[in-house]
Scaffold this active site. Sequence first.
Site, PDB file in Angstrom:
ATOM      1  N   CYS A   1       0.816  -1.217   0.000  1.00 32.37           N
ATOM      2  CA  CYS A   1       0.000   0.000   0.000  1.00 32.37           C
ATOM      3  C   CYS A   1       0.845   1.260   0.000  1.00 32.37           C
ATOM      4  O   CYS A   1       0.316   2.343  -0.253  1.00 32.37           O
ATOM      5  CB  CYS A   1      -0.876   0.021   1.237  1.00 32.37           C
ATOM      6  SG  CYS A   1      -1.966  -1.391   1.341  1.00 32.37           S
ATOM      7  N   LYS A   2       2.112   1.146   0.364  1.00 34.21           N
ATOM      8  CA  LYS A   2       3.037   2.296   0.378  1.00 34.21           C
ATOM      9  C   LYS A   2       2.431   3.491   1.084  1.00 34.21           C
ATOM     10  O   LYS A   2       2.524   4.628   0.627  1.00 34.21           O
ATOM     11  CB  LYS A   2       3.494   2.632  -1.045  1.00 34.21           C
ATOM     12  CG  LYS A   2       4.202   1.457  -1.750  1.00 34.21           C
ATOM     13  CD  LYS A   2       4.746   1.791  -3.118  1.00 34.21           C
ATOM     14  CE  LYS A   2       5.547   0.658  -3.740  1.00 34.21           C
ATOM     15  NZ  LYS A   2       4.783  -0.578  -4.033  1.00 34.21           N
TER      16      LYS A   2
END
Lengths: 299, 299
Positions: free
Chosen positions: B102-103
Amino acid sequence: MQNAADRLASAIAAVGNPTAMGLDTQRGHLPAEFAPRDESAQEICACILRYNRALLEGMHDLVRVVKVQVAYYEMYGLPGITAFSETLRLARELGYIAIADCKRNDIGATAGAYAKAYLSPEGGFSCDFVTVNPYLGADGIKPFAELAGEYGRGLYVLVKTSNPSGVELQDQPLADGRKVYELMADLVSHWGGGLIGSCGYSAVGAVVGATWPAESTALRARMPHTPFLVPGYGAQGAAGKDLAGCFDPNGGGAVVNASRSLLCAHQKRPELGWLEATRAEAVRMREDITAGFRKGADE
Amino acid sequence: MQNAADRLASAIAAVGNPTAMGLDTQRGHLPAEFAPRDESAQEICACILRYNRALLEGMHDLVRVVKVQVAYYEMYGLPGITAFSETLRLARELGYIAIADCKRNDIGATAGAYAKAYLSPEGGFSCDFVTVNPYLGADGIKPFAELAGEYGRGLYVLVKTSNPSGVELQDQPLADGRKVYELMADLVSHWGGGLIGSCGYSAVGAVVGATWPAESTALRARMPHTPFLVPGYGAQGAAGKDLAGCFDPNGGGAVVNASRSLLCAHQKRPELGWLEATRAEAVRMREDITAGFRKGADE
């Protein structure tokens, strides 16, 4: 297709207020009449959405830009994401410029999938601007800039964030004499070069924290066609006088986010109704910010 | 509470395979028997979820780590996010180590809200590891590291990404002689210092692209307690021999992601059933990667 920077400038001009109302709506912020009947995610998110709707309906003559921080919705799982999506839809339907604060970042086709979700008309989280993080370079920006051009949408790229530890990376001096955030500013100016609207600003903006007045003033000169999204006002410590350097001499070029100071205004003034308290704070903030840049223009 | 790095090492040892199967599942990847009956987001996502379930059930003796890229789910809006959440839940239920790619990146309470969504047992997207982006410094990392410690979960911080334009920021030389990614490597080592498990690795890992063999070898030595999540194998161009430097002499310290090469294996070998084709590619990949580091150990 109208450029998103032009649509943003028109929205701000319509109410004379460069404030973005931050819908970081949390359970503890809700006025008594929106209190959940139980603590289930479903019920809390239904109340948050009901409050967001009432707020959007009640503030439209004072504010025309909203920033929705996805984290406070994601923390509730699917009911939260449903409320997030619905808040964006409702804001746009009511004529607000809606900024989805998601700080998305990935490469190539993956970045393209994010861009589709936020910047295409049929996306599930269709908004006017989305925030993105530039750590991956142009591969992470171009897919957003392409859809922004195609659909009259925009993006804000993190450059100089408001928080203290942002300096650990962003203020590092490079061998070429620039700091990291100055390198990013130059890249963002370059990335946005093809999307400059008739207002003189690009649909590719920069996030520049209000907590760094000297740096934001220098960045305003360094990136004259890049609109700023300015966090850090109010609860994070910055005041109107700190913001003057973010604006151009005409008062353009920046939108200032305030979340807690607006959403919690009713807690500080319990003698007013929740909406009156929020409206009073929005008026105070508008005066504080515009006095700051009017003074800046006079100097 | 067992350290997440130890749980990861056990999962890899159980099948002798340091592969993370990347569930970047897209409509165009689906084998014929999972083809949607129409092109609605609801139907496509139902088929993606049905395929993910069959894949997870059919690969468990060969692979024990999955990485789920949220962008390909988010692009379908709410039905996509529902499939994403359910895929993570199912993967963990079946005994996989689930990495949510998801960073995420934000500060303070906002980062805490993300951390709660991904790293707490009651989070709507509860997983074993989440990827995070370090542009905002420690303010964006500590809330994740705190919950990782509390609940035996982990995170992977972007350091040296696999894509070509990552160099625009990450390879910039700093005034102190380091490159930006080396600075980040040093910060990540520091942030993870309190979460080192009995396997010798921390629950705070680093994303290091397989496409940079010299740099990843140097980073392996520079951050001896930091486990790597290695993207870029297969479709992005890196092969097993490029990966040897990511591993320690015992074959530990890295998990290698492959998405398209596994998900599209059935398109390259139509003579096999889709699962057989995927399994054959997983076996080939395991041999390719482990031959690479066995050779590395011999040299």
